[in-house]
Design a protein around this motif. Structure first.
Motif, short mmCIF file in Angstrom:
data_model
loop_
_atom_site.label_atom_id
_atom_site.label_comp_id
_atom_site.label_asym_id
_atom_site.label_seq_id
_atom_site.Cartn_x
_atom_site.Cartn_y
_atom_site.Cartn_z
N MET A 50 2.42 1.79 -3.66
CA MET A 50 1.18 2.26 -4.01
C MET A 50 0.60 3.85 -4.18
O MET A 50 0.81 4.28 -5.13
CB MET A 50 -0.25 0.99 -4.41
N GLN A 51 1.09 3.49 -3.20
CA GLN A 51 0.40 5.37 -2.20
C GLN A 51 2.23 6.35 -3.53
O GLN A 51 1.56 7.55 -3.40
CB GLN A 51 0.23 5.40 -1.67
N ARG A 52 3.04 5.66 -2.44
CA ARG A 52 4.77 6.83 -3.04
C ARG A 52 4.01 6.50 -5.02
O ARG A 52 4.44 8.25 -4.86
CB ARG A 52 5.12 5.78 -2.63
N ILE A 93 1.65 6.75 -7.19
CA ILE A 93 0.36 7.72 -7.50
C ILE A 93 0.85 9.07 -6.84
O ILE A 93 0.50 10.12 -8.02
CB ILE A 93 -0.88 6.89 -6.69
N SER A 94 1.42 9.72 -5.92
CA SER A 94 1.53 10.74 -5.34
C SER A 94 2.43 11.49 -6.75
O SER A 94 2.63 12.13 -7.38
CB SER A 94 2.41 10.86 -4.08
N GLN A 147 -6.87 3.44 -9.37
CA GLN A 147 -6.18 5.20 -9.82
C GLN A 147 -4.96 4.70 -10.66
O GLN A 147 -4.27 6.00 -11.54
CB GLN A 147 -5.91 5.38 -8.27
N MET A 148 -3.91 4.04 -10.15
CA MET A 148 -2.38 3.75 -10.54
C MET A 148 -2.56 3.48 -12.14
O MET A 148 -2.15 4.08 -12.78
CB MET A 148 -2.17 2.91 -9.90
N ILE A 163 0.80 -0.77 0.15
CA ILE A 163 0.00 0.42 -0.03
C ILE A 163 0.61 1.26 0.07
O ILE A 163 1.04 2.11 -0.88
CB ILE A 163 -0.53 -0.01 1.27
N PRO A 164 1.96 1.52 1.12
CA PRO A 164 2.75 2.39 0.98
C PRO A 164 3.68 3.17 -0.47
O PRO A 164 3.82 4.21 -0.91
CB PRO A 164 3.35 2.39 2.54
N LEU A 210 -7.13 1.41 -5.18
CA LEU A 210 -5.81 1.92 -5.43
C LEU A 210 -5.10 1.55 -6.91
O LEU A 210 -3.95 2.67 -7.54
CB LEU A 210 -4.87 1.72 -4.64
N GLU A 265 0.47 11.53 -9.92
CA GLU A 265 0.09 12.86 -10.13
C GLU A 265 0.76 14.25 -10.29
O GLU A 265 0.77 15.05 -11.21
CB GLU A 265 -0.94 12.74 -8.81
N TYR A 319 -7.02 -4.03 -2.65
CA TYR A 319 -5.82 -2.78 -3.36
C TYR A 319 -7.04 -2.21 -4.93
O TYR A 319 -6.35 -1.80 -5.85
CB TYR A 319 -4.91 -3.08 -3.48
#
Length: 145
Positions: A9-11, A13-14, A87-88, A6-7, A84, A17, A81
């Protein structure tokens, strides 16, 4: 999938963006500075997914298969997930479109800068200040100044 994914993927994604924002605003140098971060984040995510797959296979290789031989574990772990992942995927697709647009624009700029100038006709002005047709006549007055 693992909670450590999860972290990662979030990294990613940010970063996507931020890069998409820079590309939409034609801030190419800003987008280029994000490239090493994007590559590192993608590498980390890949490693986390590979580690999670290794752990899953090490637990019970046959217990997750149903009668048809299809692995149920391939689909079920992705459900939490899904948002996420979607979104990715959307950001990745948009990133590809924006990068292609930026490449096309940069190619066009290079073409314009390197193109030979168009040979134009010499400009002659008539006695009224308008353009006059080009003739083979000699000039009446030559200035050596």
């Amino acid at each position: 999938m693992s909670a450590s994914i999860i972290p990662a993927m979030q990294r990613l994604i940010s970063i996507l963006e931020a890069e998409n924002s820079a590309l939409e605003e034609a801030r190419i140098p800003d987008a280029l500075t994000l490239l090493p971060d994007k590559q590192a984040a993608a590498r980390i995510l890949e490693q986390e997914v590979a580690a999670a797959n290794d752990r899953r296979q090490g637990q019970c290789p046959r217990c997750s298969e149903d009668d048809d031989g299809i692995s149920v574990g391939e689909f079920l772990p992705a459900l939490p997930y899904r948002e996420l992942l979607e979104q990715m995927m959307e950001l990745g697709n948009r990133n590809g479109e924006l990068l292609q647009r930026a490449i096309t624009a940069q190619k066009r700029v290079i073409e314009l800068l390197t193109a030979k100038p168009v040979a134009s006709l010499p400009q002659n002005y008539g006695n009224q200040g308008d353009y006059a047709p080009v003739t083979d006549r000699q000039a009446f007055f030559n200035s050596n100044a």
